[in-house]
Enzyme design. Structure first.
Site, mmCIF file in Angstrom:
data_model
loop_
_atom_site.group_PDB
_atom_site.id
_atom_site.type_symbol
_atom_site.label_atom_id
_atom_site.label_comp_id
_atom_site.label_asym_id
_atom_site.label_seq_id
_atom_site.Cartn_x
_atom_site.Cartn_y
_atom_site.Cartn_z
ATOM 1 N N GLY A 39 53.078 20.415 9.628
ATOM 2 C CA GLY A 39 53.051 20.122 11.060
ATOM 3 C C GLY A 39 51.886 19.276 11.491
ATOM 4 O O GLY A 39 51.900 18.692 12.570
ATOM 5 N N GLY A 40 50.827 19.226 10.664
ATOM 6 C CA GLY A 40 49.685 18.372 10.963
ATOM 7 C C GLY A 40 48.949 18.750 12.232
ATOM 8 O O GLY A 40 49.068 19.873 12.742
ATOM 9 N N GLY A 179 35.535 11.501 28.500
ATOM 10 C CA GLY A 179 36.775 10.766 28.336
ATOM 11 C C GLY A 179 37.778 11.169 29.395
ATOM 12 O O GLY A 179 37.855 12.347 29.769
ATOM 13 N N GLY A 180 38.553 10.197 29.869
ATOM 14 C CA GLY A 180 39.543 10.465 30.905
ATOM 15 C C GLY A 180 40.933 10.056 30.502
ATOM 16 O O GLY A 180 41.748 9.676 31.343
ATOM 17 N N GLU A 202 34.605 9.545 32.723
ATOM 18 C CA GLU A 202 35.369 8.459 32.106
ATOM 19 C C GLU A 202 34.615 7.142 32.263
ATOM 20 O O GLU A 202 34.180 6.786 33.355
ATOM 21 C CB GLU A 202 36.758 8.363 32.747
ATOM 22 C CG GLU A 202 37.525 7.087 32.450
ATOM 23 C CD GLU A 202 37.751 6.833 30.972
ATOM 24 O OE1 GLU A 202 37.536 5.676 30.550
ATOM 25 O OE2 GLU A 202 38.116 7.777 30.242
ATOM 26 N N VAL A 268 37.391 11.437 23.550
ATOM 27 C CA VAL A 268 37.362 9.985 23.734
ATOM 28 C C VAL A 268 38.298 9.252 22.775
ATOM 29 O O VAL A 268 38.275 8.026 22.700
ATOM 30 C CB VAL A 268 35.922 9.438 23.577
ATOM 31 C CG1 VAL A 268 35.037 9.956 24.692
ATOM 32 C CG2 VAL A 268 35.345 9.794 22.211
ATOM 33 N N GLY A 269 39.117 9.993 22.051
ATOM 34 C CA GLY A 269 40.064 9.350 21.138
ATOM 35 C C GLY A 269 40.000 9.928 19.742
ATOM 36 O O GLY A 269 39.266 10.892 19.478
ATOM 37 N N ARG A 270 40.776 9.337 18.844
ATOM 38 C CA ARG A 270 40.867 9.815 17.477
ATOM 39 C C ARG A 270 40.763 8.646 16.512
ATOM 40 O O ARG A 270 41.069 7.502 16.877
ATOM 41 C CB ARG A 270 42.191 10.578 17.257
ATOM 42 C CG ARG A 270 42.354 11.779 18.182
ATOM 43 C CD ARG A 270 43.663 12.502 17.933
ATOM 44 N NE ARG A 270 43.708 13.116 16.621
ATOM 45 C CZ ARG A 270 43.225 14.323 16.339
ATOM 46 N NH1 ARG A 270 42.637 15.044 17.287
ATOM 47 N NH2 ARG A 270 43.315 14.814 15.120
ATOM 48 N N HIS A 441 73.879 17.650 41.329
ATOM 49 C CA HIS A 441 73.054 18.016 42.486
ATOM 50 C C HIS A 441 73.002 19.541 42.600
ATOM 51 O O HIS A 441 74.013 20.206 42.430
ATOM 52 C CB HIS A 441 73.651 17.430 43.764
ATOM 53 C CG HIS A 441 72.961 17.885 45.013
ATOM 54 N ND1 HIS A 441 71.737 17.395 45.402
ATOM 55 C CD2 HIS A 441 73.324 18.807 45.945
ATOM 56 C CE1 HIS A 441 71.366 17.985 46.533
ATOM 57 N NE2 HIS A 441 72.317 18.839 46.877
#
Length: 468
Positions: A39-40, A179-180, A202, A268-270, A441
């Site tokens: 699954g990582g 990070g944003g 950010e 902030v990321g990977r 609906h």
């Protein structure tokens, strides 16, 4: 020397296990190498546990606000330990499901660290032993790991990545998020829902900058309404520990400022998880830490492919899965079944956010004439029933042909509904073609129909613009 396979996959995340299963279904002899659990990151430390936390937080908030529906719920509280147990149960069930699928499709699962060797070989290393296997084709799907900012204080014990945040046994009373982007606003949604004082810092001028500008602005207003303190254009210089708390010193609009919190989340990321992935004589061409591939995802080493977070592109689980499917089909001599150029993007905030294809800004920059159909969801019956916050559905079509070029949604169930628009973009469908299908609906999905009708001359539930 171990067995010889048609295909070996290094990494059993959403890219790797999908590639392995698809290749096996197409008749190839396949093995997948994984040093952790199937699954990582997505299943074990990312998408799934984060969404489980968000769901728990939303349930808690809904219970606290139940009196707006005439439901008297009394005193509402939460047990953070039980929330963590629920998160783990969800993850465990999905991991077991992936393992069963791999086994059921005849994929050999090799536990250990996979390293690419020269000559299309893979070394699998455990604490007890190492063994070398060979394959006709090798797919690299090792995924990514959190990126840490190169500023002082990032090694302090209270500065966490998403992995560390999930390991906390108590809900933090305060949390500062560096990070944003998507990871940031999803965690902000969850922990603010539990009552944590959340601050977002950010560096860019707006939250989730890759999203449509209107979406970003609405999200900022909703998060601030829920008590999240947001600083954009904020350049963080350092993190310091003071009296058991962490102080973040930053510059915002040329003013020096600081905030403090019990914990700091770096979101902030990977970056690609390439540590130990390559032997010295089996290093493919790379750029800025990412593996370079051609249009078939083949690296500079013939017969070796790379997908997912290892390569340039959108770092999304479903992108990796689609790439894995396409590579497996290529190796089996089949045509690609997925259009990899159309990638839906989802943010699991409340309300949800989803997009696909072009935004208005994209169209303007590329000089593409478009028509825009927009429907405000406050006029949608299902949204009124469930008392949803502000939201909208916006659809872009080519000015002349009416072919759908993109869509942005910010509303309940947006992440489920975006599939219809992704299908439209991938197949070149027009607004008129989509309108031929009747929508039930009351549903949130009616918002898509209203936006399409607005594209074609006027939605039923939108007041007409007054003529001057």
């Amino acid at each position: 020397m171990g067995q010889h396979y048609d295909v070996m996959v290094i990494g059993a995340g959403p890219g790797g296990y999908v590639a392995a299963i698809r290749a096996a279904k197409l008749g190839l002899h396949v093995a997948v190498v994984e040093e952790d659990r199937a699954g990582g990151t997505c299943l074990n430390r990312g998408c799934i546990p984060a969404k489980a936390m968000i769901h728990a937080a939303e349930t808690y908030r809904s219970a606290r606000e139940a009196d707006q529906f005439g439901v008297e719920s009394g005193r509402v509280s939460f047990d953070y330990g039980k929330i963590l147990a629920y998160k783990e149960e969800t993850t465990d069930a999905l991991v077991q499901g992936v393992e069963q699928l791999l086994a059921g499709n005849g994929v050999d699962c090799l536990a250990g660290k996979g390293t690419l060797l020269a000559g299309k070989k893979v070394r699998v290393t455990t604490e007890e032993k190492e063994e070398v296997y060979a394959a006709d084709h090798i797919i690299l799907a090792a995924g990514s790991k959190p990126l840490l900012l190169p500023i002082p204080g990032m090694d302090l014990p209270g500065v966490l990545t998403s992995d560390g945040l999930f390991r906390l046994q108590e809900c933090p009373e305060s949390l500062a998020i560096l990070g944003g982007g998507v990871i940031s606003v999803e965690f902000a949604t969850a922990f603010a829902g539990f009552g944590t004082k959340v601050t977002i810092l950010e560096a860019l001028p707006r939250l989730v900058p890759n999203l449509d500008k209107e979406t970003s602005q609405n999200l900022k207003m909703i998060l601030k309404k829920r008590g999240v303190d947001i600083h954009t254009s904020a350049s963080v210089q350092e993190v310091a520990e003071e009296d058991g708390r962490y102080v973040l010193r930053f510059t915002e609009k040329e003013q020096k400022r600081e905030v403090s919190a019990r914990y700091v989340l770096c979101a902030v990321g990977r970056v690609p998880n390439t540590e130990g992935l390559f032997a010295e004589d089996a290093l493919p061409d790379m750029e800025r830490g990412r593996v370079l591939v051609d249009e078939k995802f083949e690296t500079s080493i013939p017969g070796v492919y790379a997908i997912g977070d290892l390569i340039f592109g959108m770092q999304l689980a479903h992108t990796a899965s689609a790439q894995g499917t396409v590579v497996a089909e290529h190796l089996a001599g089949k045509s690609a079944s997925v259009d990899l150029s159309v990638v839906p993007s989802c943010v699991y905030t409340d309300p949800e956010i989803a997009s696909v294809g072009l935004t208005e800004e994209d169209a303007k920059e590329q000089g593409i004439p478009v028509r825009v159909g927009k429907f405000i969801m406050s006029a949608n019956g299902k949204s009124l029933i469930s008392k949803e916050e502000r939201g909208f559905v916006k659809i872009l079509a080519a000015e002349e042909s009416g072919v759908i070029l993109g869509a942005q949604m910010m509303c309940a169930r947006a992440t489920d509904m975006i599939g219809e628009l992704a299908t439209a973009v991938a197949n070149g469908l027009t607004a008129k073609q989509l309108l031929r299908g009747m929508r039930a609906h009351p549903t949130y999905n009616e918002g898509i129909g209203e936006a399409l009708e607005e594209l074609e001359g006027g939605a039923i539930h939108v007041m007409p613009r007054r003529k001057r």
